[in-house]
Scaffold this motif. Sequence first.
Motif, PDB file in Angstrom:
ATOM      1  N   LYS A  90       0.818  -1.215   0.000  1.00 13.36           N
ATOM      2  CA  LYS A  90       0.000   0.000   0.000  1.00 13.36           C
ATOM      3  C   LYS A  90       0.854   1.270   0.000  1.00 13.36           C
ATOM      4  CE  LYS A  90      -3.934  -2.095   2.379  1.00 13.36           C
ATOM      5  NZ  LYS A  90      -4.854  -2.014   3.564  1.00 13.36           N
TER       6      LYS A  90
ATOM      7  N   TYR B  18      -1.763  14.729  -3.017  1.00 11.56           N
ATOM      8  CA  TYR B  18      -2.940  13.873  -2.909  1.00 11.56           C
ATOM      9  C   TYR B  18      -4.138  14.697  -3.364  1.00 11.56           C
ATOM     10  CZ  TYR B  18      -0.131  10.589  -0.168  1.00 11.56           C
ATOM     11  OH  TYR B  18       0.827   9.703   0.245  1.00 11.56           O
TER      12      TYR B  18
ATOM     13  N   ALA C 243       0.071   5.129  -0.791  1.00  8.72           N
ATOM     14  CA  ALA C 243      -0.509   5.175  -2.135  1.00  8.72           C
ATOM     15  C   ALA C 243      -1.830   5.929  -2.137  1.00  8.72           C
ATOM     16  CB  ALA C 243      -0.712   3.761  -2.667  1.00  8.72           C
ATOM     17  N   SER C 244      -2.494   5.923  -0.979  1.00  6.84           N
ATOM     18  CA  SER C 244      -3.740   6.685  -0.832  1.00  6.84           C
ATOM     19  C   SER C 244      -3.935   7.036   0.622  1.00  6.84           C
ATOM     20  CB  SER C 244      -4.941   5.886  -1.352  1.00  6.84           C
ATOM     21  OG  SER C 244      -5.104   4.685  -0.591  1.00  6.84           O
TER      22      SER C 244
ATOM     23  N   GLU D 297      -6.978   8.563   3.613  1.00 10.94           N
ATOM     24  CA  GLU D 297      -8.390   8.780   3.891  1.00 10.94           C
ATOM     25  C   GLU D 297      -8.720  10.262   3.753  1.00 10.94           C
ATOM     26  OE1 GLU D 297     -10.670   6.580   4.459  1.00 10.94           O
ATOM     27  OE2 GLU D 297      -9.391   4.789   4.614  1.00 10.94           O
TER      28      GLU D 297
ATOM     29  N   GLN E  38     -11.259   7.648  -0.244  1.00 16.11           N
ATOM     30  CA  GLN E  38      -9.817   7.759  -0.204  1.00 16.11           C
ATOM     31  C   GLN E  38      -9.300   8.645  -1.340  1.00 16.11           C
ATOM     32  OE1 GLN E  38      -8.279   3.724  -0.206  1.00 16.11           O
ATOM     33  NE2 GLN E  38      -8.041   3.802   2.015  1.00 16.11           N
ATOM     34  N   THR E  39      -8.216   9.346  -1.047  1.00 14.47           N
ATOM     35  CA  THR E  39      -7.578  10.184  -2.057  1.00 14.47           C
ATOM     36  C   THR E  39      -6.266   9.535  -2.455  1.00 14.47           C
ATOM     37  OG1 THR E  39      -8.556  12.157  -1.058  1.00 14.47           O
ATOM     38  CG2 THR E  39      -6.727  12.492  -2.588  1.00 14.47           C
ATOM     39  N   VAL E  40      -6.059   9.350  -3.735  1.00 16.60           N
ATOM     40  CA  VAL E  40      -4.889   8.648  -4.249  1.00 16.60           C
ATOM     41  C   VAL E  40      -3.771   9.649  -4.534  1.00 16.60           C
ATOM     42  CG1 VAL E  40      -4.021   7.182  -6.119  1.00 16.60           C
ATOM     43  CG2 VAL E  40      -6.355   6.869  -5.262  1.00 16.60           C
ATOM     44  N   ILE E  41      -2.536   9.219  -4.258  1.00 15.08           N
ATOM     45  CA  ILE E  41      -1.403  10.076  -4.587  1.00 15.08           C
ATOM     46  C   ILE E  41      -1.304  10.199  -6.107  1.00 15.08           C
ATOM     47  CG2 ILE E  41       0.281   8.179  -4.572  1.00 15.08           C
ATOM     48  CD1 ILE E  41       2.298  10.208  -3.379  1.00 15.08           C
ATOM     49  N   SER E  42      -1.102  11.426  -6.581  1.00  9.98           N
ATOM     50  CA  SER E  42      -1.077  11.648  -8.021  1.00  9.98           C
ATOM     51  C   SER E  42       0.291  12.097  -8.526  1.00  9.98           C
ATOM     52  CB  SER E  42      -2.128  12.683  -8.425  1.00  9.98           C
ATOM     53  OG  SER E  42      -1.925  13.905  -7.723  1.00  9.98           O
TER      54      SER E  42
END
Length: 439
Positions: free
Chosen positions: A356, A379, A399-400, A402, A410-414
């Motif tokens: 993760k 994020y 990787a993400s 809350e 969840q917010t994903v790393i971009s």
Amino acid sequence: MLDLLQSLNFNAAILQIRPQADALYKSDLEPWSYFLTGEQGKAPNPYYDPLEFWVEAAHDRGLELHVWLNPYRAHHQSGKEESTGSVVKSKPELVVKLKDGQYWMDPSLKGVQDQSAAVVRDIVKRYDIDGVHFDDYFYPYDSYNGGEDFPDSLSWATYQKGGGKLTRADWRRESVNTFIERIYKEIKAEKKHVKFGLSPFGIWRPGYPASVEGYDQYDKLYADAKLWLNKGWIDYFTPQLYWKVNDIPHSFPVLLGWWQSENAKNRHLWPGMNVGLGGDDKNVDEIINQIMVTRGMLPQSPGAVHWSIAALVKHPLLRSGLKSGPYKDQALVPQSEWLDRKAPEKPIVTVVPKGKLLEVRWNHPNKSDVFKWVVYFKYGNKWSYKIMNRKDESLDLMASVEATAKGGSQTVISSFAITAIDRTGNESEFTEHTIGGKN
């Protein structure tokens, strides 16, 4: 103490290493300090070099380490007996005795200036320090000599016999001016990135500005601190503004504004704050107000120097007030562009999925040019950062995360980016790396 500073997001420490023409480090020029071993001239047993330890320990925590020296005090009565290596015994022609029992080196003598300059040069050459610092001790406070004038009749008479035309006060000031300018130049000749800082008495002269009252360092300590700031003979200037905002004759913002008006060379003006005013809620509020006043008045070079760490150790309310308030986030030491404007090369970056997590790793083609790293990560639409220390080589990123809003997903790393910071605060090129996409 360094762990404490790191936990509170401080980025530099100033360590006293020469209280009285002695050394809290290994020196061939002056004796080991009484304040280290209880006997002047006696080395630590088991042996270690405190300054070597402090430099490494500070840098391992991402802290700059500045050394604080007393340029003229030869011996203080609290230092017990002088050793044979003390300047009082080895070079008695350079010192005078004051009424309170102290010995003081005569600032007008070339031998004195040579001695202290050699000490500074030796430290800068042999240790990986970030700064050299003097405080408010130039000619001594008159109270040290029972209110009487400094006993330099012999050197004054020699100056006059040699055709000197200055008044005695101007001659004394000129001696200190010559020394300050010399120290700045000699530090830069040895290592340009090592900063020279001064924390003179907070008032230059009563009436500057008009509402200010108090001690006259220009007339009493023969310290023309305004001139040193005007000329740019320093890299950062830390007047001891140890009074409160609403102390009308010595008001913190009034004095800060006046010193900034004299900052002709745009050096760092990082005011000295007395954080030991009490440690209660009112004191915490005062210090936070002073920090915010400084940020508002000096947005191009924010920063403050706190005296002393004793108050941080003693008062939990002060610690929590700083950490939850103005020092909530990590901060880099501001860039000193007059010393160096060349940014380091950008780091070489790789990223590997790890469950993760994302393991971000970095390297550099010239590691000796790097003092810190900054890892930026995004994020959603929000960027954050983490300042890493010189020996760090990787950081695990989620990787993400809350979402903070209730019921959010969840917010994903971009994206992420890594930059290198050098010893004078220059930052390398920012290259955004997109997760799952192209740079």
